[in-house]
Structure formats: C-alpha cells, structure tokens
Design a protein around this motif. Structure first.
Motif, PDB file in Angstrom:
ATOM      1  N   VAL A  72       4.080   7.071   1.998  1.00 53.77           N
ATOM      2  CA  VAL A  72       4.581   5.949   2.772  1.00 53.77           C
ATOM      3  C   VAL A  72       4.203   4.663   2.047  1.00 53.77           C
ATOM      4  O   VAL A  72       3.059   4.497   1.610  1.00 53.77           O
ATOM      5  N   LEU A  73       5.174   3.747   1.924  1.00 49.89           N
ATOM      6  CA  LEU A  73       4.958   2.452   1.293  1.00 49.89           C
ATOM      7  C   LEU A  73       5.015   1.376   2.375  1.00 49.89           C
ATOM      8  O   LEU A  73       5.990   1.322   3.146  1.00 49.89           O
ATOM      9  N   ALA A  74       3.982   0.525   2.440  1.00 41.06           N
ATOM     10  CA  ALA A  74       3.924  -0.510   3.476  1.00 41.06           C
ATOM     11  C   ALA A  74       3.387  -1.801   2.904  1.00 41.06           C
ATOM     12  O   ALA A  74       2.521  -1.791   2.014  1.00 41.06           O
ATOM     13  N   ASN A  75       3.901  -2.928   3.427  1.00 39.37           N
ATOM     14  CA  ASN A  75       3.367  -4.230   3.057  1.00 39.37           C
ATOM     15  C   ASN A  75       1.998  -4.430   3.672  1.00 39.37           C
ATOM     16  O   ASN A  75       1.726  -3.917   4.772  1.00 39.37           O
ATOM     17  N   GLY A  76       1.163  -5.202   2.978  1.00 43.20           N
ATOM     18  CA  GLY A  76      -0.111  -5.605   3.536  1.00 43.20           C
ATOM     19  C   GLY A  76       0.089  -6.705   4.563  1.00 43.20           C
ATOM     20  O   GLY A  76       1.192  -7.204   4.757  1.00 43.20           O
ATOM     21  N   VAL A  77      -0.983  -7.125   5.178  1.00 47.37           N
ATOM     22  CA  VAL A  77      -0.949  -8.186   6.180  1.00 47.37           C
ATOM     23  C   VAL A  77      -1.322  -9.491   5.500  1.00 47.37           C
ATOM     24  O   VAL A  77      -2.238  -9.549   4.688  1.00 47.37           O
ATOM     25  N   TYR A 115       0.838  -1.191   0.000  1.00 42.97           N
ATOM     26  CA  TYR A 115       0.000   0.000   0.000  1.00 42.97           C
ATOM     27  C   TYR A 115       0.876   1.245   0.000  1.00 42.97           C
ATOM     28  O   TYR A 115       1.827   1.339   0.772  1.00 42.97           O
ATOM     29  N   LEU A 116       0.540   2.159  -0.867  1.00 42.96           N
ATOM     30  CA  LEU A 116       1.222   3.445  -0.936  1.00 42.96           C
ATOM     31  C   LEU A 116       0.207   4.493  -0.495  1.00 42.96           C
ATOM     32  O   LEU A 116      -0.878   4.605  -1.082  1.00 42.96           O
ATOM     33  N   VAL A 117       0.534   5.200   0.583  1.00 45.30           N
ATOM     34  CA  VAL A 117      -0.372   6.181   1.166  1.00 45.30           C
ATOM     35  C   VAL A 117       0.243   7.568   1.016  1.00 45.30           C
ATOM     36  O   VAL A 117       1.386   7.791   1.426  1.00 45.30           O
ATOM     37  N   PHE A 118      -0.506   8.469   0.417  1.00 46.82           N
ATOM     38  CA  PHE A 118      -0.090   9.858   0.249  1.00 46.82           C
ATOM     39  C   PHE A 118      -0.957  10.730   1.143  1.00 46.82           C
ATOM     40  O   PHE A 118      -2.166  10.513   1.243  1.00 46.82           O
ATOM     41  N   SER A 145       2.579  -5.796  -5.046  1.00 39.97           N
ATOM     42  CA  SER A 145       3.757  -5.997  -4.201  1.00 39.97           C
ATOM     43  C   SER A 145       4.490  -4.669  -4.038  1.00 39.97           C
ATOM     44  O   SER A 145       4.217  -3.708  -4.769  1.00 39.97           O
ATOM     45  N   LYS A 146       5.447  -4.635  -3.105  1.00 38.44           N
ATOM     46  CA  LYS A 146       6.278  -3.441  -2.962  1.00 38.44           C
ATOM     47  C   LYS A 146       7.080  -3.200  -4.239  1.00 38.44           C
ATOM     48  O   LYS A 146       7.272  -2.063  -4.650  1.00 38.44           O
TER      49      LYS A 146
END
Length: 96
Positions: free
Chosen positions: A89-94, A4-7, A60-61
């Motif tokens: 912010v770039l984060a992996n999912g669960v 997930y990329l969150v702006f 995927s990232k």
C-alpha cells in the motif's frame, strides 16, 4: 510530502525469496528510500496479516513509484511476488 510504502506478506519459499533480500537494499538507497520498519515476526492485530511487515519512506509518491517501476527493481520483483503472498500500500504522509 513524504510517502510511505507498506508491505505485509507471508513468505512461501524462503530459499527462493532470499536473493530478493540481498538485492533490494541498494536499489532502495539509490531511490532515496528509508527503511523505517522491517519485521519478519510481525503480529496481526486485525485481519489476516502476514508475518513480514516492511515500512518504507520516500520523499514523495512519485519517488516511490519511480523506485517500484525502475528497471532495477522490476528485475528482482518476481523474487518477492512469486514466493510470497500479501499486499503493498502506498500512502501520503501527513503535513507538508
């Protein structure tokens, strides 16, 4: 695993920023991204949040980084960076 990329940002010059809005959806689609949220009136709950929040899901990232670094996106990124203040912010999912 999905990433997930969150702006979150404030737009300082809407007229100069608008071409970014017109160009970015097709570039996202070409890289397998899904727009999960796009709110231009988001509300901060903690900290000094901007009024724009966008949440993107990528396979995927690596896919997210591929989109971000792509020549197509790099061609328009200045339209956002030069006319907005905020963060990404770039984060992996669960899960798997």
């Amino acid at each position: 695993m999905s990433a997930y990329l969150v702006f979150n940002y404030r737009i300082n010059d809407r007229e100069a920023y608008d071409p970014y809005l017109a160009a970015v959806p097709s570039i996202l689609e070409a890289h397998g991204a899904e727009i999960l949220a796009a709110d231009f009136e988001s509300e901060g709950v903690e900290g000094d949040a901007g009024h724009v929040t966008v949440v993107l899901r990528f396979p995927s990232k690596e896919a997210a980084k591929g989109w971000y670094d792509s020549p197509e996106y790099q061609e328009i990124i200045a339209l956002r960076l030069d006319n907005c203040d905020g963060l990404a912010v770039l984060a992996n999912g669960v899960g798997s």
